[in-house]
Design a protein around this motif. Structure first.
Motif, short mmCIF file in Angstrom:
data_model
loop_
_atom_site.label_atom_id
_atom_site.label_comp_id
_atom_site.label_asym_id
_atom_site.label_seq_id
_atom_site.Cartn_x
_atom_site.Cartn_y
_atom_site.Cartn_z
N HIS A 1 -0.66 3.12 -2.79
CA HIS A 1 -1.71 3.49 -1.83
C HIS A 1 -2.19 4.90 -2.11
CE1 HIS A 1 1.66 1.17 0.09
NE2 HIS A 1 0.67 0.29 0.18
N ASP B 1 0.02 8.28 -1.70
CA ASP B 1 1.37 8.26 -2.30
C ASP B 1 1.46 9.22 -3.48
OD1 ASP B 1 2.36 6.25 -0.61
OD2 ASP B 1 1.70 4.65 -1.95
N HIS C 1 5.70 -0.45 -2.61
CA HIS C 1 6.31 0.57 -3.47
C HIS C 1 7.34 -0.07 -4.41
CE1 HIS C 1 5.41 4.10 -0.47
NE2 HIS C 1 4.34 3.37 -0.75
N HIS D 1 6.65 4.81 -8.06
CA HIS D 1 7.50 4.69 -6.86
C HIS D 1 8.97 4.47 -7.17
CE1 HIS D 1 4.27 4.73 -3.94
NE2 HIS D 1 3.57 3.98 -4.76
#
Ligand SMILES: [Zn+2]
Length: 226
Positions: free
Chosen positions: A11, A14, A120, A111
């Motif tokens: 997203h 992030d 993630h 992530h």
């Protein structure tokens, strides 16, 4: 020599939460820093006008934030927000692979596999699969970052905890990271929420103090070759 640095984020926001200071540091060193976003960060709850306005706003915030840290967006894909487990792994990998192949990053930041957010976790799996080590591979390192309000919120028995083994000094880039976060004002909350500007400043100083630095971002080295 200039390096190609890729950030793969589920997203928009992030990338700054996880490695905004590190991105700015790479940009300061003359590296080409690019980001791939896998979802629109809003979803299509009703697919109405409000949603499309929110997507536009989120894209606009991302452009602004990336400009502040000296990075650019490679693409923003349309995988389902907060529901990446509803599409096959193959679909995610196939969406990601062509961009990684054409950009040929030397380092990828992405992530952590233990996050509470399902997107993630799917992103790390997809990156590791899309970057399976092959003869003549251009990629040297994959690092995972922590995202406030997801990494620390996972249940303790559900996954491995984020246990950093790589720290980047962002003392000179912390101000830009915080300014870039302000570009995502819609996503920020008031202190003491984990995703507040003050909490993120504290996090950077805490990570720094763990290793004798004014401010740092912390990572887990997922794979290193070379
Ligand atoms: Zn996220």
């Amino acid at each position: 020599m200039s390096k190609n640095i890729l950030v793969v984020a589920a997203h928009a926001d992030d990338e700054i939460l996880g490695c905004g200071g590190t991105m700015a540091k790479h940009a300061d060193a003359g590296d080409d820093v690019a980001v791939i976003f896998l979802t629109n960060g809003v979803g299509s709850r009703g697919a109405g006008e409000e949603d499309s306005q929110n997507v536009e706003l989120r894209d606009c915030s991302a452009q602004k934030a990336l400009g502040i840290v000296g990075a650019r967006s490679l693409t923003r894909l349309e995988l389902p927000d907060n529901a990446m487990d509803s599409v096959s792994r193959l679909e995610i990998i196939q969406a990601l692979e062509p961009y990684i192949k054409s950009f040929q990053p030397e380092t990828i930041y992405t992530h952590h596999g233990g996050d509470l957010n399902i997107d993630h976790r799917r992103v790390l799996e997809a990156v590791l699969t899309a970057c399976r080590p092959q003869p003549g591979s251009f990629l040297s390192q994959i690092y995972s970052f922590e995202v406030a309000s997801s990494t620390a919120w996972q249940g303790s028995s559900l996954s491995s905890a984020f246990s950093p083994n790589h720290y980047i000094d962002i003392s000179q880039q912390l101000d830009r990271k915080l300014t870039a976060l302000e570009a995502y004002s819609e996503e920020m909350r008031d202190f003491p929420h984990a995703r507040s500007i003050k909490a993120l400043e504290v996090q950077a100083k805490f990570r720094g103090a763990q290793v004798g630095l004014e401010a740092a971002e912390a990572f887990v080295l997922e794979r290193s070759i070379g």
